[in-house]
Design an enzyme around this catalytic site. Structure first.
Site, PDB file in Angstrom:
ATOM      1  N   ASN A  58       0.822  -1.204   0.000  1.00 57.21           N
ATOM      2  CA  ASN A  58       0.000   0.000   0.000  1.00 57.21           C
ATOM      3  C   ASN A  58       0.858   1.256   0.000  1.00 57.21           C
ATOM      4  OD1 ASN A  58      -2.525  -1.337   0.205  1.00 57.21           O
ATOM      5  ND2 ASN A  58      -2.325  -1.466   2.431  1.00 57.21           N
ATOM      6  N   LEU A  82       1.283  -8.627  22.991  1.00 54.96           N
ATOM      7  CA  LEU A  82       0.535  -7.934  24.048  1.00 54.96           C
ATOM      8  C   LEU A  82       0.911  -6.463  24.148  1.00 54.96           C
ATOM      9  CD1 LEU A  82       1.071 -10.741  26.722  1.00 54.96           C
ATOM     10  CD2 LEU A  82      -0.929 -10.451  25.240  1.00 54.96           C
ATOM     11  N   GLY A  83       1.306  -5.861  23.018  1.00 51.54           N
ATOM     12  CA  GLY A  83       1.671  -4.452  23.038  1.00 51.54           C
ATOM     13  C   GLY A  83       2.904  -4.209  23.885  1.00 51.54           C
ATOM     14  N   ARG A 117       3.432  -4.809  26.843  1.00 51.10           N
ATOM     15  CA  ARG A 117       3.702  -5.867  27.826  1.00 51.10           C
ATOM     16  C   ARG A 117       4.554  -6.989  27.260  1.00 51.10           C
ATOM     17  NH1 ARG A 117      -1.899  -7.245  28.224  1.00 51.10           N
ATOM     18  NH2 ARG A 117      -1.235  -9.189  29.196  1.00 51.10           N
ATOM     19  N   ALA A 162       4.522  -1.566  14.191  1.00 48.92           N
ATOM     20  CA  ALA A 162       5.165  -2.298  15.286  1.00 48.92           C
ATOM     21  C   ALA A 162       5.003  -3.808  15.126  1.00 48.92           C
ATOM     22  CB  ALA A 162       4.592  -1.846  16.623  1.00 48.92           C
ATOM     23  N   GLY A 163       3.770  -4.260  14.910  1.00 50.34           N
ATOM     24  CA  GLY A 163       3.536  -5.695  14.763  1.00 50.34           C
ATOM     25  C   GLY A 163       4.210  -6.258  13.531  1.00 50.34           C
ATOM     26  N   ASP A 164       4.192  -5.516  12.428  1.00 43.84           N
ATOM     27  CA  ASP A 164       4.838  -5.978  11.203  1.00 43.84           C
ATOM     28  C   ASP A 164       6.348  -6.092  11.395  1.00 43.84           C
ATOM     29  OD1 ASP A 164       2.382  -5.992   9.914  1.00 43.84           O
ATOM     30  OD2 ASP A 164       2.599  -3.929   9.203  1.00 43.84           O
ATOM     31  N   HIS A 210      11.341  -7.945  19.579  1.00 42.81           N
ATOM     32  CA  HIS A 210      10.925  -6.868  20.478  1.00 42.81           C
ATOM     33  C   HIS A 210      11.799  -5.632  20.283  1.00 42.81           C
ATOM     34  CE1 HIS A 210       7.743  -8.643  22.705  1.00 42.81           C
ATOM     35  NE2 HIS A 210       8.463  -9.455  23.442  1.00 42.81           N
TER      36      HIS A 210
END
Length: 309
Positions: free
Chosen positions: A14, A224-225, A227, A253-255, A279
């Site tokens: 995208n 868990l973000g 955490r 962040a997750g990617d 992380h």
């Protein structure tokens, strides 16, 4: 990384239009933005870039439009160490678009127009099945047609290619698809939609992980973000904490976590060490604006980890 440890990524591309706001607009409300930018994104491309910058030997299966944006994205992917031989250009179609609001807390709200991403059909997957067959691992998300994700997972299973699924955006998934997954990486919302178990604590995460193990998935990472992540292998679970940083936005962040995690695993790092590496990559990413512009290179991740030791 060994010569044979190749990664295939299948997913979306995208152009991200990002507007920073003090707060998300309510229905009928107009909110004046503070900053606007256009950056390259899409969950598939973000994860491919994260893996490429982390050092993976990577090929990308995706589609872009026959427009200037699509060509510029292809050239950028090459600069990010990604083989784009299987990135198809779709005539008479626009490259996918994501409209992203980022609020004052760094949270985001996203609307997507699929565009050329819709052309990533099972037939397209079949045309590039050799890329999957030759890979050690296949990483996918759910911004591509679900039947194409299933088709790719079937090909991977036939060729003993490990399948990693980041089940985002959140949707219900068939038992047939779940049975083909080796590693799954949902966040709390995605885990709840797939398993029906609300994840509010480590105990909830352990229950959700067990439900996913029961579907045939050996390794579960529930992100868990801030955490960290609940990591469960064959029913043995533990919390792997993340790193505390000042977040600017959380768009990729997750990617970033997913791309960095599978890169570390392909290098032979133990799963807990790979999660910690991922992380670190994600922690760096959230301190920067945008999707792909925020993704760190390997030297930055290694330096960050050295500072934490």
């Amino acid at each position: 990384m060994s010569e044979s440890a190749k990664l295939a990524v299948l997913g979306s591309i995208n152009a991200d239009h990002i507007l920073n706001l003090a707060h998300f607009p309510r229905p009928g409300e107009t909110v004046i933005g503070k900053q606007y930018q256009i950056a390259f994104g899409g969950k598939g491309a973000n994860q491919a870039v994260a893996a490429g910058r982390a050092g993976a030997d990577i090929a990308f299966i995706a589609c872009v439009g026959a427009d200037d944006t699509g060509e510029r994205i292809r050239q950028q992917l090459i600069m990010d160490r990604i083989d784009i031989s299987s990135v198809e250009t779709i005539a008479d179609e626009a490259t996918g678009v994501a409209m992203i609001f980022v609020n004052g807390e760094g949270e985001n709200s996203i609307g997507i127009f699929a565009g050329a991403n819709a052309a990533l059909t099972p037939d397209c997957v079949e045309r590039h099945q050799q890329v999957i067959a030759e890979a050690s691992a296949l990483l996918m998300q759910l911004e591509s047609p679900l039947e194409s994700v299933l088709s790719a997972a079937r090909i991977a299973r036939q060729h003993q290619t490990q399948v990693i699924l980041n089940p985002a955006p959140a949707t219900q998934l068939s038992d047939e698809l779940l049975a083909l997954i080796d590693i799954i990486t949902p966040n709390e919302t995605e885990a709840e939609i797939i398993t029906g178990i609300a994840v509010k604590s480590d105990e909830d995460a352990a229950r959700a992980a067990r439900a996913l193990h029961d579907k045939g998935i050996a390794t579960v990472l529930i992100t868990l973000g801030s955490r960290g992540v609940w990591l469960s292998e064959d029913g043995n679970g533990q919390a792997v904490p993340g790193f505390r940083v000042e977040a600017v936005d959380t768009i990729a962040a997750g990617d970033t976590f997913n791309g960095a995690f599978i890169t570390a695993r392909l290098e032979g790092k133990p799963v807990v060490e790979a999660a910690r590496f991922a992380h670190a990559a994600a922690a760096i990413a959230v301190t920067r604006p945008g999707a792909q512009p925020s993704v760190p290179w390997r030297a930055e991740i290694d330096a960050f980890l050295q500072q934490q030791d």
